[in-house]
Design an enzyme around this catalytic site. Sequence first.
Site, mmCIF file in Angstrom:
data_model
loop_
_atom_site.group_PDB
_atom_site.id
_atom_site.type_symbol
_atom_site.label_atom_id
_atom_site.label_comp_id
_atom_site.label_asym_id
_atom_site.label_seq_id
_atom_site.Cartn_x
_atom_site.Cartn_y
_atom_site.Cartn_z
ATOM 1 N N ASN A 1 0.886 -1.166 0.000
ATOM 2 C CA ASN A 1 0.000 0.000 0.000
ATOM 3 C C ASN A 1 0.922 1.214 0.000
ATOM 4 O OD1 ASN A 1 -1.858 2.016 0.462
ATOM 5 N ND2 ASN A 1 -2.313 1.426 2.592
ATOM 6 N N TRP A 2 1.147 1.749 -1.187
ATOM 7 C CA TRP A 2 2.140 2.826 -1.322
ATOM 8 C C TRP A 2 1.704 4.106 -0.628
ATOM 9 C CZ3 TRP A 2 4.243 2.978 -7.080
ATOM 10 C CH2 TRP A 2 4.820 1.730 -7.372
ATOM 11 N N LYS A 3 0.391 4.272 -0.423
ATOM 12 C CA LYS A 3 -0.152 5.535 0.120
ATOM 13 C C LYS A 3 0.292 6.702 -0.772
ATOM 14 C CE LYS A 3 -0.078 3.361 4.616
ATOM 15 N NZ LYS A 3 -0.112 3.512 6.050
ATOM 16 N N HIS B 1 -9.596 1.825 4.611
ATOM 17 C CA HIS B 1 -8.340 2.034 5.347
ATOM 18 C C HIS B 1 -8.560 3.076 6.446
ATOM 19 C CE1 HIS B 1 -4.226 3.007 6.331
ATOM 20 N NE2 HIS B 1 -3.889 1.869 5.756
ATOM 21 N N GLU C 1 -6.823 5.407 7.480
ATOM 22 C CA GLU C 1 -6.481 6.785 7.115
ATOM 23 C C GLU C 1 -7.616 7.439 6.336
ATOM 24 O OE1 GLU C 1 -2.741 5.797 5.279
ATOM 25 O OE2 GLU C 1 -1.956 5.271 7.260
ATOM 26 N N GLU D 1 -5.829 -4.336 10.491
ATOM 27 C CA GLU D 1 -4.779 -3.352 10.739
ATOM 28 C C GLU D 1 -5.075 -2.575 12.013
ATOM 29 O OE1 GLU D 1 -2.657 -2.299 6.774
ATOM 30 O OE2 GLU D 1 -4.326 -0.942 7.038
ATOM 31 N N GLY E 1 2.271 2.510 10.631
ATOM 32 C CA GLY E 1 3.276 3.545 10.430
ATOM 33 C C GLY E 1 3.982 3.973 11.704
ATOM 34 N N SER F 1 3.001 -1.885 10.335
ATOM 35 C CA SER F 1 4.450 -2.023 10.574
ATOM 36 C C SER F 1 4.967 -3.441 10.333
ATOM 37 C CB SER F 1 4.808 -1.537 11.984
ATOM 38 O OG SER F 1 4.481 -0.162 12.128
ATOM 39 N N GLY G 1 2.707 -1.078 4.212
ATOM 40 C CA GLY G 1 2.892 0.333 3.868
ATOM 41 C C GLY G 1 4.366 0.637 3.646
ATOM 42 N N GLY G 2 5.014 1.161 4.669
ATOM 43 C CA GLY G 2 6.400 1.613 4.564
ATOM 44 C C GLY G 2 7.346 0.616 3.894
HETATM 45 P P1 PGA Z 1 2.629 0.407 7.552
HETATM 46 O O1 PGA Z 1 1.204 0.661 6.838
HETATM 47 O O2 PGA Z 1 3.130 -0.924 7.050
HETATM 48 O O3 PGA Z 1 3.492 1.549 7.089
HETATM 49 O O4 PGA Z 1 2.394 0.413 9.000
HETATM 50 C C1 PGA Z 1 0.297 -0.385 6.654
HETATM 51 C C2 PGA Z 1 -0.990 0.141 6.088
HETATM 52 O O5 PGA Z 1 -1.443 1.195 6.523
HETATM 53 O O6 PGA Z 1 -1.590 -0.484 5.196
#
Ligand code: PGA
Length: 250
Positions: free
Chosen positions: A9-11, A94, A96, A166, A172, A212, A233-234
């Site tokens: 998930n590049w965001k 998500h 966010e 999640e 993050g 994470s 994500g990251g």
């Molecule tokens: P993260 O993000 O791996 O950077 O914690 C995961 C996500 O929000 O899908």
Amino acid sequence: MGKYIIAGNWKMNKLPSETYDFVKEVVEATKGATCEVVCCTPYVCLAPAIEAAKGTHVKIGAENLHYEDKGAFTGEISADMLVDMGVQYVIMGHSERREYNNETDETVNLKAKKAFEKGLIPIVCCGESLEQREAGITMDWIAIQIKKAFAGISADDAKKVVIAYEPIWAIGTGKTATDEQAEEVCGAIRKLLADLYDDATAKTITIQYGGSMNAKNAAGLLSKPNIDGGLIGGASLKAPDFAVITGAAK
Ligand code: PGA
């Protein structure tokens, strides 16, 4: 249980101009993977991502869609537009987007139904806040999110859903849920799906952990029986790290 799927998930990271080369890097790095490998990218990166993934094992997903077919929705993207480009997966719900973009369980449900109608695979996100975890209502909260997301969805369609558990406090933050905490909730989600549908359906659904997940902790999380993959994500922004995670999903 379900098919192993590791999805990046590049965001709001990576430019369209760097996407083609980066996806090629992911293709190369993840060549030996036995799981499904997906990169979910910002809308503007989809075209170069699809071009780079063409004819390879890597699938491309979007990070959102609108639930209406078409019309006066300035700035929105429909399922038909995504399908027309060659997109196969789409993230919804998500935390966010729930926090910053008015995503609700109701819109997640509408988006999931639209995704099925058009042949996209929804990655439905759920998860509790730290406050909810400390209050001991994690599973009550997630049960509401799942029940509402799946309302009116047939068992045949439900089998195709990917659920991403999640915990919001782990996204993050570098603070991963322990293998046991993640397994406990993913197992409870599977039990809930068995109650809503049946055992066979619950076993077919891919349940990912996200928050994470990285090259160091992926193997432990993915060794748990009810964790069938990850939403990353990251660590999806560095091809070698992402490849370690896809390699751990077997
Ligand atoms: P993260 O993000 O791996 O950077 O914690 C995961 C996500 O929000 O899908």
